[in-house]
Motif scaffolding. Sequence first.
Motif, PDB file in Angstrom:
ATOM      1  N   ILE B 427       0.838  -1.201   0.000  1.00  0.00           N
ATOM      2  CA  ILE B 427       0.000   0.000   0.000  1.00  0.00           C
ATOM      3  C   ILE B 427       0.872   1.249   0.000  1.00  0.00           C
ATOM      4  O   ILE B 427       0.590   2.218  -0.714  1.00  0.00           O
ATOM      5  CB  ILE B 427      -0.940  -0.007   1.222  1.00  0.00           C
ATOM      6  CG1 ILE B 427      -1.962  -1.123   1.059  1.00  0.00           C
ATOM      7  CG2 ILE B 427      -1.627   1.321   1.377  1.00  0.00           C
ATOM      8  CD1 ILE B 427      -2.925  -1.199   2.204  1.00  0.00           C
ATOM      9  N   ASN B 431       0.984   4.191  -2.844  1.00  0.00           N
ATOM     10  CA  ASN B 431       0.879   5.611  -2.549  1.00  0.00           C
ATOM     11  C   ASN B 431       1.951   6.422  -3.238  1.00  0.00           C
ATOM     12  O   ASN B 431       1.687   7.403  -3.933  1.00  0.00           O
ATOM     13  CB  ASN B 431       1.060   5.822  -1.033  1.00  0.00           C
ATOM     14  CG  ASN B 431      -0.200   6.295  -0.409  1.00  0.00           C
ATOM     15  OD1 ASN B 431      -1.217   6.362  -1.064  1.00  0.00           O
ATOM     16  ND2 ASN B 431      -0.129   6.626   0.848  1.00  0.00           N
ATOM     17  N   ILE B 563      -5.663   3.465  -5.946  1.00  0.00           N
ATOM     18  CA  ILE B 563      -6.460   3.912  -4.802  1.00  0.00           C
ATOM     19  C   ILE B 563      -7.490   2.848  -4.432  1.00  0.00           C
ATOM     20  O   ILE B 563      -7.671   2.509  -3.263  1.00  0.00           O
ATOM     21  CB  ILE B 563      -7.184   5.235  -5.113  1.00  0.00           C
ATOM     22  CG1 ILE B 563      -6.170   6.323  -5.395  1.00  0.00           C
ATOM     23  CG2 ILE B 563      -8.098   5.618  -3.983  1.00  0.00           C
ATOM     24  CD1 ILE B 563      -5.534   6.891  -4.170  1.00  0.00           C
ATOM     25  N   GLN B 566      -5.875   0.043  -2.621  1.00  0.00           N
ATOM     26  CA  GLN B 566      -5.522   0.405  -1.245  1.00  0.00           C
ATOM     27  C   GLN B 566      -6.728   0.339  -0.337  1.00  0.00           C
ATOM     28  O   GLN B 566      -6.663  -0.157   0.790  1.00  0.00           O
ATOM     29  CB  GLN B 566      -4.958   1.826  -1.205  1.00  0.00           C
ATOM     30  CG  GLN B 566      -3.547   1.920  -1.701  1.00  0.00           C
ATOM     31  CD  GLN B 566      -3.088   3.353  -1.703  1.00  0.00           C
ATOM     32  OE1 GLN B 566      -3.855   4.270  -1.884  1.00  0.00           O
ATOM     33  NE2 GLN B 566      -1.813   3.534  -1.503  1.00  0.00           N
ATOM     34  N   VAL B 567      -7.840   0.882  -0.810  1.00  0.00           N
ATOM     35  CA  VAL B 567      -9.054   0.870   0.014  1.00  0.00           C
ATOM     36  C   VAL B 567      -9.479  -0.570   0.302  1.00  0.00           C
ATOM     37  O   VAL B 567      -9.828  -0.918   1.427  1.00  0.00           O
ATOM     38  CB  VAL B 567     -10.191   1.653  -0.671  1.00  0.00           C
ATOM     39  CG1 VAL B 567     -11.498   1.442   0.075  1.00  0.00           C
ATOM     40  CG2 VAL B 567      -9.857   3.122  -0.729  1.00  0.00           C
ATOM     41  N   SER B 570      -7.168  -2.103   2.914  1.00  0.00           N
ATOM     42  CA  SER B 570      -7.432  -1.558   4.246  1.00  0.00           C
ATOM     43  C   SER B 570      -8.699  -2.163   4.826  1.00  0.00           C
ATOM     44  O   SER B 570      -8.763  -2.483   6.009  1.00  0.00           O
ATOM     45  CB  SER B 570      -7.591  -0.044   4.198  1.00  0.00           C
ATOM     46  OG  SER B 570      -6.547   0.529   3.492  1.00  0.00           O
ATOM     47  N   ALA B 831      -2.717   1.134   7.231  1.00  0.00           N
ATOM     48  CA  ALA B 831      -3.128   1.011   5.831  1.00  0.00           C
ATOM     49  C   ALA B 831      -4.149   2.077   5.481  1.00  0.00           C
ATOM     50  O   ALA B 831      -4.089   2.699   4.412  1.00  0.00           O
ATOM     51  CB  ALA B 831      -3.698  -0.387   5.586  1.00  0.00           C
ATOM     52  N   ALA B 835      -3.823   4.973   2.743  1.00  0.00           N
ATOM     53  CA  ALA B 835      -4.792   5.087   1.650  1.00  0.00           C
ATOM     54  C   ALA B 835      -5.417   6.476   1.628  1.00  0.00           C
ATOM     55  O   ALA B 835      -5.616   7.064   0.551  1.00  0.00           O
ATOM     56  CB  ALA B 835      -5.867   4.010   1.801  1.00  0.00           C
ATOM     57  N   GLY B 838      -2.986   8.900   0.219  1.00  0.00           N
ATOM     58  CA  GLY B 838      -2.895   8.702  -1.223  1.00  0.00           C
ATOM     59  C   GLY B 838      -4.083   9.315  -1.937  1.00  0.00           C
ATOM     60  O   GLY B 838      -3.945  10.022  -2.946  1.00  0.00           O
ATOM     61  N   LEU B 839      -5.275   9.074  -1.411  1.00  0.00           N
ATOM     62  CA  LEU B 839      -6.487   9.602  -2.023  1.00  0.00           C
ATOM     63  C   LEU B 839      -6.445  11.124  -2.047  1.00  0.00           C
ATOM     64  O   LEU B 839      -6.714  11.772  -3.071  1.00  0.00           O
ATOM     65  CB  LEU B 839      -7.703   9.112  -1.222  1.00  0.00           C
ATOM     66  CG  LEU B 839      -9.067   9.555  -1.724  1.00  0.00           C
ATOM     67  CD1 LEU B 839      -9.327   8.983  -3.095  1.00  0.00           C
ATOM     68  CD2 LEU B 839     -10.151   9.104  -0.759  1.00  0.00           C
ATOM     69  N   GLY B 882     -13.606   0.489  -4.051  1.00  0.00           N
ATOM     70  CA  GLY B 882     -12.646  -0.230  -3.235  1.00  0.00           C
ATOM     71  C   GLY B 882     -13.336  -1.095  -2.181  1.00  0.00           C
ATOM     72  O   GLY B 882     -12.930  -2.226  -1.927  1.00  0.00           O
TER      73      GLY B 882
END
Lengths: 110, 960
Positions: B427, B431, B563, B566-567, B570, B831, B835, B838-839, B882
Amino acid sequence: MLDRDLKRGSTEMLIMAMVEDRPRHGYEIGKLIEQRSNGVLQFHVASLYPLLYRLEKRGLIKGRWVEKAGERRRRFYTLTAAGRKILAEQRRTWKDFFAALDLVAGINPA
Amino acid sequence: MPDWKKEIRERLAGLRLAPTREAEIVEELSQYLEDCYEELLAGGMTKEDAWRTAFEGLDESDLLARELSKVERPVSQEPVVFGARVAGRINLLSDLWRDLRFGIRMLVKSKGFTIVAVLSLALGIGANTALFSVVDAVLLKTLPVAEPERLVLFAWQAGRPFRVSGMSGTSNVPGPPGTRTLSLFRYEVFEKMRQARSQATESPLSDLFAFAPIQEMNAVVGDQAEIVSGQAVSGSYYAGLRMQPSLGRAITDEDDKPGASPVVVLSHQYWQERLGGSPAVIGQQLKLNKQSLTIIGVTPPAFTGTMQVDYHPAVTVPFAFEPLLQGERSNLGTKDQPGVWWINLMGRLKPGATQEQARDSLNGAFQAAALEVMPPPRKANQPAQLEPKDYPRLITESGSRGMLDRRRSYSPTIYGLFIVVALVLLIACANVANLLLARATLRSAEISVRLAVGAGRWRLVRQLLTESVLLAALGGVAGVVFAFWARSALRVLTDKDTGILPNGVDLTLNWRVLVFTLAVSLLTGVLFGLVPAWRATSKDLTMALKQSRRTTGAVSRLSKGLIVAQVALSLLLLIGAGLFIRTLYNLQQVNLGFNQENLLLFRLQAQQNGYKDERLMQFYQQLLARLDHLPGVRAATFGKVALIANDNWFFDILLPGETEMTAAGKHITNRQAVRENYFSTLEIPLLQGRSFTAQDDERAPRVAIVSQTFARQFFPDEDVLGKRVTIIDNKGEVEIVGVVADTKYMSQREELKPLIYTPWQQEVADIGEMRFTLRTAGEPTALAATVRQVVRELDSNLPVTEVSTQTARTQATLGQERQSARLLSFFGGLALLLAAIGLSGVLAYSVAQRTNEMGIRMALGAQAANVMRLVVWQGMKLVLLGLALGAATGYGLKRLLASQYFGEDAWQRQMAEQLYGVKGTDPLTFFVIAALLTLVALIACWVPARKAASVDPLEALRYE
């Protein structure tokens, strides 16, 4: 015609002198110097603006966008307080220089 | 009207000026040219002449660009020479050095990005490094002896009908179903094998030796008594390992003979901690279980034994002294009891020999010896003679890492953790990749110019890669620092009682770990740098040159995909955390069946000090009398088994009318031996009959009290009072005189099993060590010092151990669940944080690119709120995708594991073992976590949305 280095050093002073009493934009400054020097000192966009920007960077002149009704906006330059001081100094220096020249080689500026 | 701006812009492109600045200059200069042009036209020139004149100075020797470049500070300072390609000079080193310096400058310029990226990477890489040091220590590291790969470990396999005379120790060797596979041997069998080896003309083994744990010996140093763990070894143990002691000498065959002088070798740690690391200990006496032994040597620091990964014996004695130390509990056998299977065997191969040769050379001797000591059948269905197919046979495996049984049992946990940590690193990489992608898009103009003037694509990719590898290297260094810090966290994980990882492993970061970290750093650098670099330098981006400054502003699909991934990850981690948290909560709410408040606990092992029979009873009577009258103590009692501490004591029983031949092994019950006031002290309600009294002593008829479950299970339709049952391996029958309510026994989780209580005075042979429980008036721990004093007054050589409160003990039993919950929460939260960052970052760049579009929208009447909603929705679309992906993946994974990997039943069992009171697919947990994720994502979207809404429409429109 004039030696290039000499030209560069004195041109900065000329530019400052042009914006001493009132704000002017770039084209105006260049045209004015050309006129007053009877065409001896001629400017082009490539030679004028780097000088203007350098002066602005050193804080001796300040540029401002001005928008007049009905016209496109233009950038006008004025002399800063620091610029005034430097200008006065430069004038003194040049005066002394020419006085010395006169004494040594008999050049008499008008 | 000629396009001045275009001409100026073209000539300034190579300067890489900041967009605003370039726009200003272009505007001003083009005005100049226009004024010039107009004037020339007015003066009578033709259009072409006027145009050409106006451009006169501009084209000569790129004066403008050169002069301006000296004045303006460009975004980067790498000079670009127009039209000329710096071709041919393959000066790789200077190029790389330049790339490096450039990369450093770029990173310093965008400090915020650099810090966020380095931190995310540091956390990911550091956690991986720390975990790898555990993997290395537990699963990979070999013994610190000469040529460990030549060591071979022995075990054996037999058919189910094969019988052993008793077993002591752990054995977790995998074997085919229907067989017994054990790594434990009996001493007589070992002796026969040793004989066979020394008598063989060409044995493939140069040494054969044995070792076995002797747990919890009473060691007295000076006036301090404490419980230590130790081991017994055969004479050739140290010789076989080729282990040189760091001080003194090691045990030899001469020491392992009956009648030899008692000697002991100390571990380095014990020597340092208890004996001050003084070289003068050689020749001194050490008292173990009241026996005096001479210290002859100390092993080197790196050697912690060949036993299970979390057992590090402090003292080592020859087998010859085990009976002296253990007395009646000797595993080598006493006059009443045969020896048990409790020894581990190891051998050293000669150069060129194989494990199979070693096995075959000893199998015959082993089999004969094992069959010889096989006890007669005890149950009706056991055959007296064994079929050859069930004969025990030797098997071997590598001994380079010592005993493997418990290492194997930790593998699932370690690998599970590793997967979690690797996911977090993934993750973090995603990012950074996203952020790099966005930055690359911003620099697309610069890149396309450089491509246009002839820079090689590979050259540019290399430079972009340098930046990302630099980032990864920084992250790696920070990661190692983080890993150092994580070691203290790892120590909590390896706690003796509550840890989910084995205790006492050496967690130092060795070179293997460092190499691993370096590899991970480089890999992540290349991973998240390559894709953005490749994309950014693709030829399609040269379009940007032709276009105006505005780029498309669309977030690439790759970014979006990252993204979403990642979601999803998480979500999975956090759901795991949620399930464990609920499990923990449920377990803490379990009704234990007794009042656990204000109970002080401690343990005494009087047997170690030689107490038994009459002396033991007297000792306990005296001690209890004193404890009864201690101020602050409301009641004092004791029992053999500690409650809610994963402790147990269980036996077969026979119901009325059954005999050992017919019903042995049919009924199993838990046992407890207690003082008369046990039930009243612990507040366990008496349901029927009576409790024990002081009259239920060794002369009175034998009685017992049973739990509700016992009565229900064994006497379902009858009144249990007055019934007589026989506890196997005990003396005769007991009469049931009372029934008490159920309590939890081993742990909160375990379901209720039958439990039978007997009075302590009728169990004198089995109460050599007892767990004391005191109901105190106030805070229990306040009385700990007093209690120690009381015991010391009666016997100064008897250590008081495991002093605790019942509530602490109960909590400690949940230690593993608590750790799992904490770990998953930490990593899930991490995580999620990554995320969210990153978002936020990706949306921010998107907003920056679309400033123009925002301005137009707002100029055309859109409200700030609408613009915000637009941005937030752009982000939330990804989040919702996600969540859906995460849910689908989780479900799919569960189905896959359940059906393919584990098998449906094994899967259910695993789930039952890990969770409590909540199913793996619990919908409430899912929705709560999903809501939490959505909330955090909303906040992450709100920040850039605010920025978008605050754009001044006129400013935005001015950008062309």
